[in-house]
Design a protein around this motif. Structure first.
Motif, PDB file in Angstrom:
ATOM      1  N   PHE A 141      -7.365  70.588  -1.705  1.00 29.95           N
ATOM      2  CA  PHE A 141      -6.787  69.384  -1.187  1.00 29.95           C
ATOM      3  C   PHE A 141      -6.327  68.282  -1.923  1.00 29.95           C
ATOM      4  CE2 PHE A 141      -5.865  72.159   2.639  1.00 29.95           C
ATOM      5  CZ  PHE A 141      -5.252  72.341   2.332  1.00 29.95           C
ATOM      6  N   LEU A 182      -3.182  75.379  -2.949  1.00 26.72           N
ATOM      7  CA  LEU A 182      -2.172  75.956  -1.330  1.00 26.72           C
ATOM      8  C   LEU A 182      -1.859  74.011  -0.885  1.00 26.72           C
ATOM      9  CD1 LEU A 182      -2.619  76.601   1.428  1.00 26.72           C
ATOM     10  CD2 LEU A 182      -4.632  76.390   1.681  1.00 26.72           C
ATOM     11  N   LEU A 213       1.902  73.920  -1.986  1.00 27.72           N
ATOM     12  CA  LEU A 213       2.516  74.421  -1.557  1.00 27.72           C
ATOM     13  C   LEU A 213       2.622  73.483   0.248  1.00 27.72           C
ATOM     14  CD1 LEU A 213       3.841  77.326   0.175  1.00 27.72           C
ATOM     15  CD2 LEU A 213       1.675  78.134   0.688  1.00 27.72           C
ATOM     16  N   VAL A 214       2.313  73.083   0.835  1.00 27.72           N
ATOM     17  CA  VAL A 214       2.162  71.905   1.830  1.00 27.72           C
ATOM     18  C   VAL A 214       2.435  71.390   2.034  1.00 27.72           C
ATOM     19  CG1 VAL A 214       0.698  71.425   4.282  1.00 27.72           C
ATOM     20  CG2 VAL A 214      -0.144  74.302   3.507  1.00 27.72           C
ATOM     21  N   LEU A 215       1.862  70.023   0.684  1.00 26.61           N
ATOM     22  CA  LEU A 215       2.452  68.661   0.581  1.00 26.61           C
ATOM     23  C   LEU A 215       3.002  68.563  -0.375  1.00 26.61           C
ATOM     24  CD1 LEU A 215      -1.604  67.769   0.601  1.00 26.61           C
ATOM     25  CD2 LEU A 215       0.445  67.576   2.210  1.00 26.61           C
TER      26      LEU A 215
END
Length: 532
Positions: free
Chosen positions: A464, A475, A478-480
């Motif tokens: 992250f 990731l 995709l998430v943030l």
């Protein structure tokens, strides 16, 4: 091609014979796990070096040296001083003594026994079983790229041929087969690198001329790299610049320190029968690694001179294929293919295949023992035949996962994947591993929390925050909705190891001081060294 087929046939026959030799001498779980504990120091030293140095070093880091220049030679220094001298002199002897005390066959078993914790043993085994395929896949990609470039072979075909050959001799020969083949392959790698460095200097006009030409190419450094702090191909980046952080924190520190906590290397200390032979193995391993990394990084940087003289390009632009952009993983294969005659290149190809196979064998072996012995086994007193069977089943599982990961990874991944694995090992294991060797008061609670904080913080920063890693896994995107939590700030290019390892060390020390030590006999006498 006829010459290559003959050489390849001889090479495969020797590899098959050594694998068979390992199979004939693998009669128990101890033989499979630690090669019986009586390996010759030359075999151990070369096997250690060949497992450490692979196509990830030659292809991946050699390609990175083509982009970042001679600053990569600091990694050679770290490999020798930390990965050989400190590792063998300070860690190797005490590890061997501790392993004998607990009759440990694996690194997770060693840690779990010392701290009297099943959780530590199983967490470390599970973590490595999950993450090691990333490193193994990077090595596999390096070998497959060489086959693809040299033989104009389909990439998938090359990947399967390489991996299946390694799978065969690890499956039947265990660690004995791995050590025998690694020593042979390491010797072949040494000869290959000697030939490469001599011919490279001849090709470029001699040692002083070649380096003078490289130093004169500073004006060709891409504008983007200049903005990030690069000063030239023969000099260090600007102190604390983005390029400096990548070279020093991600590559030099990540790999240089991380080598101390490499499970597949630590188990090598347990394969010799005395500290005297461990000292002898250190000499062989040190010379080997000095030569392998020094040559790979020097040739990688000097490839810029060759590409510029032959095509008016630097390595970065020469490695662009299609629309994918520059690819560090292609530089060394392209240089060797274009700079040397095909018959000679085929011989060099065998050495690079040996580099891939020697490291892959150690990785597959560790995955198999982690899954079978540490996750599903109980003690060294388990049924040897059952343990051996489970180890081979674990090997097949690890092999399948590694091949899957190799297909999923993008280009420019070899060096990064290697540094991720080395950095994670250092953050998760190094404090409690050092504590097991030198701090008798160290507690189970401290070891557990240090391992958890180090591994989880490293993984979080990797996924992250650190842009080079997070952009690969996707990731954070995709998430943030963005590549990194740090945006474009300085934290986005500071390696996770800079934060995770200090946090792991602090947690280990503080929790130890505030928790009750284990009830066990003082170990200083047990770990006193002898040369029996």
């Amino acid at each position: 091609m006829g010459v290559f087929v003959i050489i390849l046939g001889i090479y495969l026959l020797i590899t098959a014979f050594l694998g068979y030799l390992g199979y004939k001498h693998t009669k128990s779980s101890k033989d499979y796990m630690v090669a019986g504990g009586n390996i010759h120091p030359y075999l151990m030293g070369m096997a250690y070096g060949a497992t450490f140095i692979s196509t990830s070093a030659i292809v991946g880091f050699g390609g990175v040296a083509a982009f970042y220049g001679m600053s990569m030679l600091w990694l050679t220094f770290a490999n020798i001083f930390v990965g050989i001298f400190i590792a063998f002199v300070f860690f190797g002897k005490k590890t061997r003594a501790l392993g004998q005390k607990y009759k440990a066959f694996t690194f997770p078993h060693l840690l779990g026994s010392h701290y009297e914790s099943t959780f530590i043993r199983k967490w470390s085994a599970a973590l490595m079983s999950i993450v090691l395929p990333l490193y193994a896949a990077a090595v596999m990609i390096g070998g497959a790229r060489f086959l693809e470039q040299s033989l104009k072979m389909n990439y998938s075909t090359a990947l399967w041929i390489l991996s299946l050959v390694v799978l065969a001799y690890v499956y039947f020969g265990g660690l004995r087969g791995v050590v025998y083949t690694d020593a042979f392959q390491g010797t072949l790698m040494f000869v290959m690198m000697f030939v490469i460095i001599i011919l490279t200097y001849i090709k470029l006009g001699g040692v002083s001329v070649a380096h003078a030409k490289l130093a004169a190419m500073n004006s060709l450094v891409p504008a983007a790299f200049l903005k990030q702090g690069m000063t030239g191909f023969a000099s260090m980046p600007i102190f604390l610049s983005q390029n400096w952080y990548f070279v020093i924190s991600t590559l030099v520190l990540g790999v240089g320190i991380g080598v101390l906590a490499q499970p597949q290397l630590i188990v090598r200390y347990m394969t010799v029968k005395s500290n005297k032979e461990l000292n002898r193995a250190m000499v062989f391993g040190g010379i080997f690694i000095l030569f392998m990394t020094g040559v790979a990084f020097t040739v990688g940087a000097l490839s810029n001179v060759f590409f510029y003289e032959t095509s008016q390009q630097i390595a970065m632009t020469a490695s662009i294929v299609g629309t994918a952009g520059p690819n560090t993983d292609l530089v060394i294969p392209m240089f060797l293919t274009q700079a040397f005659p095909s018959w000679l290149y085929y011989f060099l190809l065998l050495g690079l295949l040996a580099a891939a196979m020697s490291t892959l064998s150690g990785q597959f072996h560790f995955i198999s023992t982690s899954l079978s012995y540490d996750l599903f086994g109980k003690t060294s007193k388990d049924d040897p035949r059952k343990t051996l069977l489970l180890a081979r089943v674990g090997l097949l599982v690890g092999f399948a996962v590694t091949v899957f990961v190799a297909y999923r990874l993008p280009g420019n991944i070899i060096a990064l994947a290697t540094s991720i694995f080395f950095g994670l090992c250092a953050a998760a294991f190094l404090p409690m591993y050092a504590g097991a060797l030198w701090w008798p008061r160290a507690t189970k609670t401290a070891a557990t929390w240090s391992m958890l904080v180090g591994s989880l913080l490293y993984l979080f920063l990797c996924l992250f925050v650190y842009t080079k890693d997070s952009s690969i896994f996707g990731l954070a995107k995709l998430v943030l909705g963005r590549a990194s939590l740090a945006g474009t700030g300085s934290f986005s290019y500071m390696d996770p190891l800079l934060f995770a390892l200090p946090a792991s060390i602090v947690v280990f020390i503080v929790v130890t001081l505030f928790t009750k030590p284990l009830n066990r006999v003082e170990e200083s006498n047990i770990l006193s060294l002898n040369d029996q």
